[in-house]
Scaffold this active site. Structure first.
Site, mmCIF file in Angstrom:
data_model
loop_
_atom_site.group_PDB
_atom_site.id
_atom_site.type_symbol
_atom_site.label_atom_id
_atom_site.label_comp_id
_atom_site.label_asym_id
_atom_site.label_seq_id
_atom_site.Cartn_x
_atom_site.Cartn_y
_atom_site.Cartn_z
ATOM 1 N N HIS A 163 0.815 -1.222 0.000
ATOM 2 C CA HIS A 163 0.000 0.000 0.000
ATOM 3 C C HIS A 163 0.850 1.273 0.000
ATOM 4 O O HIS A 163 0.318 2.366 -0.203
ATOM 5 C CB HIS A 163 -0.931 0.022 1.219
ATOM 6 C CG HIS A 163 -1.993 -1.022 1.202
ATOM 7 N ND1 HIS A 163 -2.872 -1.175 0.151
ATOM 8 C CD2 HIS A 163 -2.318 -1.993 2.107
ATOM 9 C CE1 HIS A 163 -3.694 -2.187 0.411
ATOM 10 N NE2 HIS A 163 -3.376 -2.700 1.584
ATOM 11 N N ASP A 197 -2.952 -10.462 -2.537
ATOM 12 C CA ASP A 197 -3.559 -10.028 -1.290
ATOM 13 C C ASP A 197 -5.034 -9.731 -1.541
ATOM 14 O O ASP A 197 -5.431 -9.366 -2.661
ATOM 15 C CB ASP A 197 -2.834 -8.763 -0.805
ATOM 16 C CG ASP A 197 -3.221 -8.351 0.600
ATOM 17 O OD1 ASP A 197 -2.450 -8.648 1.519
ATOM 18 O OD2 ASP A 197 -4.284 -7.716 0.772
ATOM 19 N N HIS A 199 -6.637 -7.230 -0.617
ATOM 20 C CA HIS A 199 -6.797 -5.803 -0.861
ATOM 21 C C HIS A 199 -5.909 -5.341 -2.016
ATOM 22 O O HIS A 199 -4.790 -5.829 -2.183
ATOM 23 C CB HIS A 199 -6.460 -5.009 0.402
ATOM 24 C CG HIS A 199 -7.262 -5.429 1.587
ATOM 25 N ND1 HIS A 199 -6.810 -6.393 2.475
ATOM 26 C CD2 HIS A 199 -8.483 -5.040 2.020
ATOM 27 C CE1 HIS A 199 -7.741 -6.582 3.411
ATOM 28 N NE2 HIS A 199 -8.753 -5.782 3.153
ATOM 29 N N ASP A 287 -5.000 -12.842 3.450
ATOM 30 C CA ASP A 287 -6.304 -12.387 3.938
ATOM 31 C C ASP A 287 -7.423 -12.823 2.999
ATOM 32 O O ASP A 287 -8.577 -12.430 3.171
ATOM 33 C CB ASP A 287 -6.325 -10.871 4.152
ATOM 34 C CG ASP A 287 -5.531 -10.102 3.128
ATOM 35 O OD1 ASP A 287 -5.120 -10.706 2.122
ATOM 36 O OD2 ASP A 287 -5.310 -8.896 3.334
#
Length: 343
Positions: A163, A197, A199, A287
């Site tokens: 990120h 991931d 996200h 995740d």
């Protein structure tokens, strides 16, 4: 004589454990911080219990030039400023100014909100220490591939990195480990970064958005409903020279392995093969696991080995970097499962 299987080199430094974020603000609520040291502990323990598969190593300090080549002077200065905070004191940004109308001072910790895009990524006296050693683990794994010593290498990169962009941080990420490794591998050839991931890897996308030598692909949950909300849509395809070199694949809630496999085989892999890369960087978040508290896919532990096998079938020298994954009880098992697919 039976040929011994080559072990996967795994990099980790204990100084990555000295950063202990205690809580975060999520949708107005103060909650226990998901990015705890228990994540790395779970993976480290699982790796150590499989000595037949892994060769656990400690990285050397990352060259400061490799960090500065990927992150702005102001961001690095901010982290250095945070290093002078009293032990045990963390700063959580709460003011996020319009960047076009602000003149920030990175030596003033109160201005951290200019460089951060959420309220869940704190700074304290150990942030620089842990994040730089996380980057060092990634860099060392990248060197294994760059120097041809291994066909696959893994870094327990904690804190994670996907990120973080050149001049901003958030999503528990401070340095973009995938970008640091990609800049290294770029010296020898074309690089694809595949982010699995749950996200979207917004920081990685931003770093290479105008780059035609690095293909960035992220397969993730719908950003209309999940962090980081503002990025990760299919319309984001790159710009300038990089137009056509960014791919976002959005999967629906409750996605199970058959649908995930289909997305890989029918969309992701053909895109990678057309690009004809020399190296692959895998931003590996877990995740997507069925019990993860911040994801909404339904992958099983055994599915990660299948995913690893599918990705390894691309037959590319691969650097695997740890990203998310917050169900710590099974995180180590899930990481080992994915890596088994490469053995």
């Amino acid at each position: 004589m039976k040929k011994e299987k080559t072990k996967i080199p795994v990099y980790f430094h204990t100084k990555q454990m000295e950063f202990h974020p205690k809580y975060e603000w999520a949708l107005g609520n103060r909650i226990k911080h998901p990015e705890s040291t228990k994540r790395a502990e779970s993976i480290f323990k699982a790796i150590k219990s499989h000595k037949e598969l892994f060769d656990l190593k400690e990285p050397e300090r990352i060259p400061l030039a490799s960090i500065r080549a990927n992150h702005s002077y102001e961001l690095v200065t901010l982290y250095n400023s945070a290093a002078s905070l009293p032990d045990g004191q963390a700063f959580y940004p709460s003011v996020f100014p319009d960047k076009k109308k602000s003149r920030p001072d990175p030596t003033n910790i109160k201005h951290a909100g200019f460089y951060c895009f959420d309220s869940g990524t704190p700074l304290d006296s150990k942030t620089w220490l842990a994040a730089s050693w996380s980057a060092a683990s990634a860099y060392a794994a990248g060197e294994e591939i760059y120097k041809g010593r291994s066909s696959v290498a893994y870094a327990i990169s904690r804190p994670p990195g996907h990120h973080a962009s050149k001049d901003s941080y958030g999503g528990y990420c401070y340095f973009n480990n995938a970008a640091i490794v990609a800049k290294l591998l770029k010296k020898k050839g074309r690089v694809v970064i595949l982010d699995i991931d749950f996200h979207h890897g917004n920081g990685t996308q931003e770093v290479f958005y105008k780059d035609d030598k690095v293909l960035t692909i992220s397969i993730h949950g719908d950003p209309r409903d999940y962090f980081p909300f503002f990025w990760g849509f299919s319309s984001e395809i790159g710009a300038g020279k990089g137009e056509g070199y960014n791919l976002n694949v959005i999967l629906p809630p409750k996605t199970k392995f058959p649908a995930y496999k289909k997305a890989l085989l029918e969309t992701v892999f053909p895109t990678i093969k057309r690009f004809e890369p020399d190296y692959l960087i895998l931003s590996a978040g877990f995740d997507t696991y069925k019990l993860d508290p911040v994801g909404d896919f339904l992958l099983e532990t055994s599915d990660f080995e299948k995913i690893g096998k599918l990705i390894s079938s691309l037959d590319l020298p691969t650097v695997v970097l740890q990203e998310g994954g917050y169900f710590t009880k099974d995180l180590g098992k899930n990481a080992v499962s994915l890596l088994r697919g490469f053995v």
